[in-house]
Design a protein around this motif. Structure first.
Motif, PDB file in Angstrom:
ATOM      1  N   ILE A  60       0.685  -1.064   0.129  1.00  0.00           N
ATOM      2  CA  ILE A  60      -0.068   0.017   0.078  1.00  0.00           C
ATOM      3  C   ILE A  60       0.896   1.375   0.118  1.00  0.00           C
ATOM      4  CG2 ILE A  60      -1.570   1.495   0.996  1.00  0.00           C
ATOM      5  CD1 ILE A  60      -2.822  -1.431   2.495  1.00  0.00           C
ATOM      6  N   TYR A  72      -4.781   5.514  -1.200  1.00  0.00           N
ATOM      7  CA  TYR A  72      -5.213   4.110  -1.139  1.00  0.00           C
ATOM      8  C   TYR A  72      -6.746   4.346  -0.404  1.00  0.00           C
ATOM      9  CZ  TYR A  72      -6.073  -0.445   1.054  1.00  0.00           C
ATOM     10  OH  TYR A  72      -6.710  -1.643   1.378  1.00  0.00           O
ATOM     11  N   ASN A  73      -6.481   5.118   0.796  1.00  0.00           N
ATOM     12  CA  ASN A  73      -7.873   5.082   1.567  1.00  0.00           C
ATOM     13  C   ASN A  73      -8.739   5.846   0.729  1.00  0.00           C
ATOM     14  OD1 ASN A  73      -6.708   3.854   4.000  1.00  0.00           O
ATOM     15  ND2 ASN A  73      -6.022   5.865   4.570  1.00  0.00           N
ATOM     16  N   LYS A  76     -10.110   3.211  -1.326  1.00  0.00           N
ATOM     17  CA  LYS A  76     -10.904   2.244  -0.788  1.00  0.00           C
ATOM     18  C   LYS A  76     -12.268   2.873  -0.377  1.00  0.00           C
ATOM     19  CE  LYS A  76     -10.683  -0.040   3.583  1.00  0.00           C
ATOM     20  NZ  LYS A  76     -10.062  -0.386   5.044  1.00  0.00           N
ATOM     21  N   ALA A  77     -12.497   4.185  -0.093  1.00  0.00           N
ATOM     22  CA  ALA A  77     -13.803   4.784   0.265  1.00  0.00           C
ATOM     23  C   ALA A  77     -14.412   4.792  -0.901  1.00  0.00           C
ATOM     24  CB  ALA A  77     -13.387   6.059   0.682  1.00  0.00           C
ATOM     25  N   TRP A  79     -14.360   2.535  -3.368  1.00  0.00           N
ATOM     26  CA  TRP A  79     -14.521   1.330  -4.283  1.00  0.00           C
ATOM     27  C   TRP A  79     -15.889   0.717  -4.126  1.00  0.00           C
ATOM     28  CZ3 TRP A  79     -10.953  -0.492  -7.595  1.00  0.00           C
ATOM     29  CH2 TRP A  79     -10.785  -1.873  -7.768  1.00  0.00           C
ATOM     30  N   LYS A  95      -6.962   1.676 -10.200  1.00  0.00           N
ATOM     31  CA  LYS A  95      -8.249   0.346 -10.026  1.00  0.00           C
ATOM     32  C   LYS A  95      -7.459  -1.157  -9.979  1.00  0.00           C
ATOM     33  CE  LYS A  95     -11.989   2.561 -11.869  1.00  0.00           C
ATOM     34  NZ  LYS A  95     -13.019   2.594 -13.178  1.00  0.00           N
ATOM     35  N   TYR A  98      -5.057  -1.111  -6.899  1.00  0.00           N
ATOM     36  CA  TYR A  98      -5.921  -1.543  -5.814  1.00  0.00           C
ATOM     37  C   TYR A  98      -6.311  -3.035  -5.739  1.00  0.00           C
ATOM     38  CZ  TYR A  98      -9.266  -0.828  -2.092  1.00  0.00           C
ATOM     39  OH  TYR A  98     -10.204  -1.149  -1.228  1.00  0.00           O
ATOM     40  N   GLN A  99      -7.035  -3.427  -7.043  1.00  0.00           N
ATOM     41  CA  GLN A  99      -7.508  -4.916  -7.026  1.00  0.00           C
ATOM     42  C   GLN A  99      -6.364  -5.944  -6.769  1.00  0.00           C
ATOM     43  OE1 GLN A  99     -10.785  -5.840  -7.685  1.00  0.00           O
ATOM     44  NE2 GLN A  99      -9.724  -7.493  -6.673  1.00  0.00           N
ATOM     45  N   LEU A 102      -6.052  -5.916  -3.108  1.00  0.00           N
ATOM     46  CA  LEU A 102      -7.316  -6.494  -2.433  1.00  0.00           C
ATOM     47  C   LEU A 102      -6.942  -8.026  -2.485  1.00  0.00           C
ATOM     48  CD1 LEU A 102     -10.734  -4.775  -3.419  1.00  0.00           C
ATOM     49  CD2 LEU A 102      -9.385  -4.813  -1.246  1.00  0.00           C
ATOM     50  N   GLN A 105      -4.650  -9.206   0.052  1.00  0.00           N
ATOM     51  CA  GLN A 105      -5.413  -9.272   1.375  1.00  0.00           C
ATOM     52  C   GLN A 105      -6.316 -10.301   1.583  1.00  0.00           C
ATOM     53  OE1 GLN A 105      -7.316  -5.660   1.951  1.00  0.00           O
ATOM     54  NE2 GLN A 105      -7.522  -5.760   4.266  1.00  0.00           N
TER      55      GLN A 105
END
Length: 172
Positions: A60, A72-73, A76-77, A79, A95, A98-99, A102, A105
């Motif tokens: 991140i 990132y945040n 995330k908010a 998404w 995107k 971030y994917q 995810l 994670q």
């Protein structure tokens, strides 16, 4: 928070998966060596979770596309909501990045379960029968659980000191 959930789930899963063998092992007394082996598995799993959590944090914070935790945040908010993603000017590259985070994670939970299962079934750290014997003993005797918790703390402190010394040596 993520680390605790992953560790708790992993412990719960292992308890369920191996509980059938615990019945047989419950009749044998638990030795200090058994407790040490069990504690070692718990500490190794905890350290693995810490490493994976650090890896996620680094993904991140050091992501060249997302450019750090604040962005990132923001992603995330937004998404899952196309309007919010558009409003936040989230690019296709962001995107995808971030994917990927995810996906990593989401794979952590299974990764921890697999790691711990491997320690118990395919390593020299502990045998399945010893793991189950200790598991049954800690469920049935609070004093065994207390002794185990103390061993885990001691081993964890030793491992943390070793890791800190190794890290310090790596920096010098």
């Amino acid at each position: 928070m993520i680390m605790k959930k992953v560790l708790l789930f992993g412990s719960f899963f292992m308890g369920l998966a191996l509980s059938t063998f615990a019945q047989e092992a419950a009749n044998e007394p638990v030795t200090d060596e058994d407790l040490t082996q069990y504690a070692t598995v718990e500490v190794m799993t905890s350290l693995y979770v810490e490493d994976k959590t650090d890896e996620l944090r680094n993904m991140i914070l050091n992501n060249e596309v997302i450019d750090g935790g604040a962005r990132y945040n923001e992603i995330k908010a937004a998404w899952g909501d196309d309007a919010k993603l558009t409003e936040a000017n989230v690019t296709d590259e962001e995107k995808a990045a971030y994917q990927a985070i995810l996906d990593f994670q989401n794979s952590l939970q299974q990764s921890v379960v697999d790691y711990k299962t491997n320690l118990i079934t395919d390593s020299d750290v502990i045998s399945v029968s010893v793991y189950n014997k200790v598991l049954a003993a800690i469920k049935g005797d609070p004093s065994v659980k207390e002794k185990l918790d103390s061993m885990i703390l001691t081993i964890k402190e030793e491992k943390d000191a070793e890791r800190a010394a190794a890290k310090e040596d790596g920096e010098n």
